[in-house]
Design a protein around this motif. Structure first.
Motif, PDB file in Angstrom:
ATOM      1  N   ARG A   1       0.817  -1.216   0.000  1.00 35.55           N
ATOM      2  CA  ARG A   1       0.000   0.000   0.000  1.00 35.55           C
ATOM      3  C   ARG A   1       0.855   1.273   0.000  1.00 35.55           C
ATOM      4  O   ARG A   1       0.538   2.219  -0.721  1.00 35.55           O
ATOM      5  CB  ARG A   1      -0.929  -0.021   1.208  1.00 35.55           C
ATOM      6  N   ASP A   2       1.913   1.315   0.801  1.00 34.90           N
ATOM      7  CA  ASP A   2       2.729   2.526   0.870  1.00 34.90           C
ATOM      8  C   ASP A   2       3.503   2.750  -0.418  1.00 34.90           C
ATOM      9  O   ASP A   2       3.641   3.884  -0.891  1.00 34.90           O
ATOM     10  CB  ASP A   2       3.708   2.449   2.052  1.00 34.90           C
ATOM     11  N   GLN A   3       4.012   1.678  -1.016  1.00 37.35           N
ATOM     12  CA  GLN A   3       4.780   1.812  -2.258  1.00 37.35           C
ATOM     13  C   GLN A   3       3.905   2.353  -3.383  1.00 37.35           C
ATOM     14  O   GLN A   3       4.350   3.169  -4.197  1.00 37.35           O
ATOM     15  CB  GLN A   3       5.379   0.464  -2.671  1.00 37.35           C
ATOM     16  N   VAL A   4       2.653   1.915  -3.436  1.00 33.78           N
ATOM     17  CA  VAL A   4       1.743   2.406  -4.481  1.00 33.78           C
ATOM     18  C   VAL A   4       1.452   3.889  -4.281  1.00 33.78           C
ATOM     19  O   VAL A   4       1.470   4.677  -5.235  1.00 33.78           O
ATOM     20  CB  VAL A   4       0.446   1.571  -4.504  1.00 33.78           C
ATOM     21  N   LEU A   5       1.187   4.297  -3.041  1.00 29.42           N
ATOM     22  CA  LEU A   5       0.947   5.716  -2.769  1.00 29.42           C
ATOM     23  C   LEU A   5       2.153   6.563  -3.155  1.00 29.42           C
ATOM     24  O   LEU A   5       2.018   7.634  -3.771  1.00 29.42           O
ATOM     25  CB  LEU A   5       0.611   5.928  -1.295  1.00 29.42           C
ATOM     26  N   GLN A   6       3.333   6.097  -2.798  1.00 26.97           N
ATOM     27  CA  GLN A   6       4.549   6.836  -3.152  1.00 26.97           C
ATOM     28  C   GLN A   6       4.735   6.900  -4.664  1.00 26.97           C
ATOM     29  O   GLN A   6       5.188   7.909  -5.197  1.00 26.97           O
ATOM     30  CB  GLN A   6       5.758   6.184  -2.477  1.00 26.97           C
ATOM     31  N   GLY A   7       4.361   5.827  -5.341  1.00 23.75           N
ATOM     32  CA  GLY A   7       4.436   5.835  -6.798  1.00 23.75           C
ATOM     33  C   GLY A   7       3.535   6.887  -7.402  1.00 23.75           C
ATOM     34  O   GLY A   7       3.941   7.654  -8.291  1.00 23.75           O
TER      35      GLY A   7
ATOM     36  N   THR B   1      -6.945  10.555   2.023  1.00 21.79           N
ATOM     37  CA  THR B   1      -7.033   9.953   3.359  1.00 21.79           C
ATOM     38  C   THR B   1      -5.943   8.900   3.536  1.00 21.79           C
ATOM     39  O   THR B   1      -5.277   8.834   4.582  1.00 21.79           O
ATOM     40  CB  THR B   1      -8.417   9.321   3.575  1.00 21.79           C
ATOM     41  N   ALA B   2      -5.749   8.055   2.507  1.00 11.30           N
ATOM     42  CA  ALA B   2      -4.711   7.030   2.587  1.00 11.30           C
ATOM     43  C   ALA B   2      -3.325   7.660   2.704  1.00 11.30           C
ATOM     44  O   ALA B   2      -2.476   7.183   3.481  1.00 11.30           O
ATOM     45  CB  ALA B   2      -4.779   6.127   1.353  1.00 11.30           C
TER      46      ALA B   2
END
Length: 472
Positions: free
Chosen positions: A181-187, A207-208
């Motif tokens: 989840r964090d890697q996708v947001l950072q992407g 929110t995420a």
């Protein structure tokens, strides 16, 4: 920057190229414009700029050099059979797609799929990095390529990057299930502007970001300390269609004659209901068929008076969930037809195939009601196509509340497709709606669709990118 490939000031990155490689009439290979909402939406944009399109040609292990088709420079990305299985069929369509569509089907989490997703996203980013001119603009599209913005920014910090998400973005309680989840947001935060179909999708994303990455979120902006520091804009840009082909085709005498032929071929029922979908579990096809079957069972409609035409174009036929879905739908159709068909009338005309645009517009004109009953949908362009085609100001749009289109097309008959009784009542409302009310609703729907077309959508998104560029 040096490159053996001529650079472009504007580059689109999408999973697929806007053309399909097919055999020609003499056995030679030709390229044909791809069906689908993304290509229809972006083709007018690409025709108006000096740009290039990065994407996969749709066949594994096909190593192609850059080429030009229909005035668009195309830069193919090669995917192996393993890439297709793990990155596309696996992570994109058996992990992200079900998770982002409210877990209608259970997502599968496999580390080798994630590794393939990272690997292929990097390949797309590298292709674009070598293709975009100094200070140019790159527009990345959709859930298959969520890591590309950050990967591209790492290689080309000089370019302005946009990302548009064509499917829903889930609420945090669902999104948090994703192991990466964090890697996708950072992407995604590698982009300068992150666009969504609905305001709620943008809110879910922000929110995420706030809860997972602990970044400062104010309104629709995120302060990103890495790759900058910079400010990322995340908001809704509802996508639309190029309305001109639909209005022009609807006015053609041969298309209108074909619509009359369709009615006659169906036994000239009083009302024709139409569903047009990819064969996908998010589209609510089973719910629609169940509701229609119950109306027949209860005698509220008869097979002589009302026919349902269901176009279900093939989709992801190697994914198990889709194979099972097709079997379930075809069994349900067969049972209903077996119970209610006569020698002259068929309850459900089921068509597991795609059709050219001319035939689709004829179907839209023949249909007294369009049933768009998706359980979850980023937008749903079919609803807008139907409205654009109905220059006669007739027809009824029954529209799921859980589509992005429902935010805009408020004059449709809105329905919760999970509520079968409510769906049956909505179908009856459409069947029985007086012409004057049809006209009032359809005029409002068409006004909205014609004013907010694909050109307005692209102008809005590109203007947001230009605002970011100017603020640097």
């Amino acid at each position: 920057m040096t490159s053996s490939t001529p650079t472009a000031s504007f580059v689109i990155i999408a999973n697929r190229l806007p053309v399909d490689r097919v055999p020609g009439p003499d056995g030679e290979v030709i390229w044909r414009r791809s069906p689908g909402g993304l290509v229809a939406a972006l083709e007018p944009v690409m025709q108006s700029v000096d740009g290039a399109w990065v994407g996969w040609a749709g066949q594994p292990d096909l190593d192609l050099k850059p080429f030009t088709e229909d005035g668009i420079r195309l830069l193919p990305v090669t995917l192996s059979a393993q890439d297709v299985e793990e990155y596309y069929e696996g992570f994109s369509n058996d992990t992200i797609w079900p998770l982002y569509h409210d877990v209608i089907s259970s997502p599968q989490y496999h580390r080798e799929w994630w590794d393939a997703y990272v690997r292929v996203n990097r390949r797309f980013a590298e292709r674009a990095a070598s293709a975009v001119a100094e200070g140019g603009t790159v527009w990345v599209h959709d859930y298959q390529l969520q890591l590309v913005p950050a990967m591209l920014r790492e290689r080309r910090p000089d370019v302005t990057i946009g990302y548009f998400h064509h499917i829903p973005f889930p609420a945090h309680g669902l999104y948090a299930q994703l192991p990466w989840r964090d890697q996708v947001l950072q992407g995604l935060l590698g982009a300068d502007v992150v666009g969504f179909q609905r305001a709620q999708d943008a809110t879910n994303f922000l929110t995420a970001v706030r809860r997972r990455l602990r970044l400062d979120v104010k309104g629709s902006t995120v302060s990103v300390p890495y790759g900058g520091p910079r400010t990322v804009v995340a908001r809704a840009f509802p996508i639309s269609i190029d309305t001109t082909p639909y209005t022009e085709l609807a006015a053609r005498p041969d298309v209108r004659a074909r619509a009359a032929e369709i009615r006659e071929g169906l036994g000239s029922p009083k009302k024709i209901l139409l569903g047009v979908d990819r064969l996908d579990y998010t589209k609510g096809i089973r719910h629609r068929i169940k509701a229609f079957g119950e109306l027949l069972d209860e005698g509220r409609i008869s097979v002589e008076d009302v026919t349902l035409v269901q176009v279900a174009s093939p989709s992801r036929e190697r994914v198990d969930a889709y194979v099972q879905l097709r079997d379930e739908i075809e069994l349900a159709v067969a049972r209903i037809n077996g119970d209610h068909d006569t020698m002259d009338h068929t309850a459900i005309r089921y068509l597991h195939q795609g059709f050219p645009r001319e035939e689709m517009v004829a179907l839209y004109l023949a249909a007294d009601a369009m049933l768009v009953t998706a359980l979850r949908d980023g937008m749903n362009l079919v609803a807008k196509e139907y409205a654009a085609a109905r220059s006669d100001q007739r027809g009824v749009l029954v529209l799921s509340e859980f589509t992005g289109a429902a935010d805009e097309l408020r004059q449709a008959v809105l329905v919760n497709p999970h509520d079968i009784e409510g769906l049956k009542d909505a179908i009856m409302q459409a069947v029985e709606m007086p012409p004057r009310e049809q006209s009032r609703r359809m005029r409002a729907l068409r006004k909205r669709v014609l004013e907010n077309d694909v050109n307005a959508w692209s102008r809005d998104f590109l203007a947001a990118l230009e605002n970011v560029r100017s603020a640097r």
